[in-house]
Design an enzyme around this catalytic site. Structure first.
Site, PDB file in Angstrom:
ATOM      1  CD  GLN A  95      36.057  50.068  37.844  1.00  0.00           C
ATOM      2  OE1 GLN A  95      36.708  49.144  38.314  1.00  0.00           O
ATOM      3  NE2 GLN A  95      35.690  51.109  38.572  1.00  0.00           N
ATOM      4  CG  ASP A 107      34.005  43.903  42.080  1.00  0.00           C
ATOM      5  OD1 ASP A 107      34.624  44.600  42.893  1.00  0.00           O
ATOM      6  OD2 ASP A 107      33.824  44.216  40.885  1.00  0.00           O
ATOM      7  CE  LYS A 165      39.335  48.451  41.139  1.00  0.00           C
ATOM      8  NZ  LYS A 165      38.016  48.512  40.510  1.00  0.00           N
TER       9      LYS A 165
HETATM   10  N1  GUN Z   1      33.170  51.016  40.420  1.00  0.00           N
HETATM   11  C1  GUN Z   1      33.413  51.735  41.556  1.00  0.00           C
HETATM   12  N2  GUN Z   1      33.842  50.913  42.538  1.00  0.00           N
HETATM   13  C2  GUN Z   1      33.864  49.663  42.018  1.00  0.00           C
HETATM   14  C3  GUN Z   1      34.239  48.403  42.549  1.00  0.00           C
HETATM   15  O1  GUN Z   1      34.611  48.243  43.717  1.00  0.00           O
HETATM   16  N3  GUN Z   1      34.143  47.354  41.694  1.00  0.00           N
HETATM   17  C4  GUN Z   1      33.703  47.497  40.419  1.00  0.00           C
HETATM   18  N4  GUN Z   1      33.613  46.403  39.658  1.00  0.00           N
HETATM   19  N5  GUN Z   1      33.353  48.653  39.891  1.00  0.00           N
HETATM   20  C5  GUN Z   1      33.442  49.737  40.695  1.00  0.00           C
END
Ligand code: GUN
Length: 296
Positions: A97, A120, A53
């Site tokens: 996350q 998100d 990311k």
């Molecule tokens: N863990 C796995 N996929 C995601 C996501 O799209 N966002 C977040 N915050 N955690 C994740």
């Protein structure tokens, strides 16, 4: 005949090009989009997602702040950090996350993020807005699936879609997006799950199959109608001694057999994953633009 392979990497790359232009324009207007990525603990999969990311942000010119915290951090400290990020004018998006280590309550932590910075799309306000068909942040993976179908010229409106999996992150919001009265919607949607009776028979009805169960081999060739579009959201690590890292990534679809029946299919890796990441950048750009129009 073998299915058309939907190239998620190429679609995501086009989206990033467009976003790079959007970011340049915002910077000219005095706003550099900023994303804070919060990682608690040392889960290897989470570390690799978070690093990707950050690289993506750099590619399109988004400022990213990487915050790595000990798994022992108290919930109060984490909530305080989120409060600071909520108030920080350089930050337009906050991503915590998931999963969080034991002892931290995901509901409480996600709900502490300002809905204005919820890139998100997991905050109850964002989910509520999605269900009510109001403007708001759309969770990245479901949004990525819609973008993928559109880019691959798949007709969504009026189609019979079967989603396998009802998770809060993918299956449930994706069902809402696909059936809502809006562009990218107007489909007839069936959501299958672990208690579904005769899964194969349900999946065989679909013009579009979306596998989001988190289990390899969930969708096999005998379950797929000839010519159907198959989108694989699964990301599963399976042991593979022949690989240096000891595992390889596979989806939820038995790719080799299903590609002989489907009309189009997305691979893993290189399918939905890159689009999920692109939609996070998309949401961050929207959030920065919203912040700018509030200042104007
Ligand atoms: N863990 C796995 N996929 C995601 C996501 O799209 N966002 C977040 N915050 N955690 C994740």
């Amino acid at each position: 005949m073998s299915a058309r392979i939907i190239n998620g990497k190429a679609i995501a790359s086009n989206l990033r090009e467009q976003l790079t232009e959007d970011v340049k324009k915002l910077i000219t207007d005095g706003i550099r989009p900023g994303l804070a990525v919060v990682l608690v603990g040392e889960d290897p999969a989470s570390i690799s997602y978070v690093s990707a990311k950050e690289r993506d942000c750099e590619k399109v010119g988004i400022y990213s702040r990487d915050i790595r915290l000990s798994p022992e951090i108290s919930q109060d400290k984490l909530l305080k950090l989120i409060e600071e990020l909520n108030a920080d004018p350089d930050i337009h998006g906050i991503l915590v996350q998931l999963p969080l280590p034991e002892g931290l309550n995901e509901e409480t932590v996600i709900s502490a993020i300002s809905p204005d910075k919820d890139v998100d799309g997991f905050h109850p306000v964002s989910i509520g807005r999605l269900v009510l068909n109001l403007d708001g942040f759309i969770p990245c993976t479901p949004h990525g699936v819609i973008k993928m179908l559109e880019a691959a010229d798949v007709t969504i409106e009026g189609s019979d879609v079967v989603i396998v999996g009802r998770s809060r992150i993918v299956g449930a919001p994706l069902a809402n997006l696909l059936f809502r009265k809006a562009p990218g919607g107007n489909a007839t949607v069936t959501v299958c799950h672990t208690r579904t009776r005769d899964l194969a028979e349900k999946v065989r009805q679909a013009d579009i199959v979306i596998a989001a169960a988190g289990r390899p081999g969930t969708v096999t060739a005998d379950m797929v109608k000839e010519g159907a579009v198959v989108i694989d959201v699964g990301v599963n690590r399976v042991e593979d001694a022949s690989r240096q890292r000891g595992y390889r990534l596979v989806g939820d679809v038995d790719f080799d057999s299903v590609k002989e029946v489907a009309g189009a299919i997305s691979p893993v890796p290189g399918g939905v994953g890159p689009l999920t990441r692109a939609m996070l950048l998309w949401n961050t750009v929207i959030s920065a633009r919203n912040a700018g129009s509030k200042l104007a």
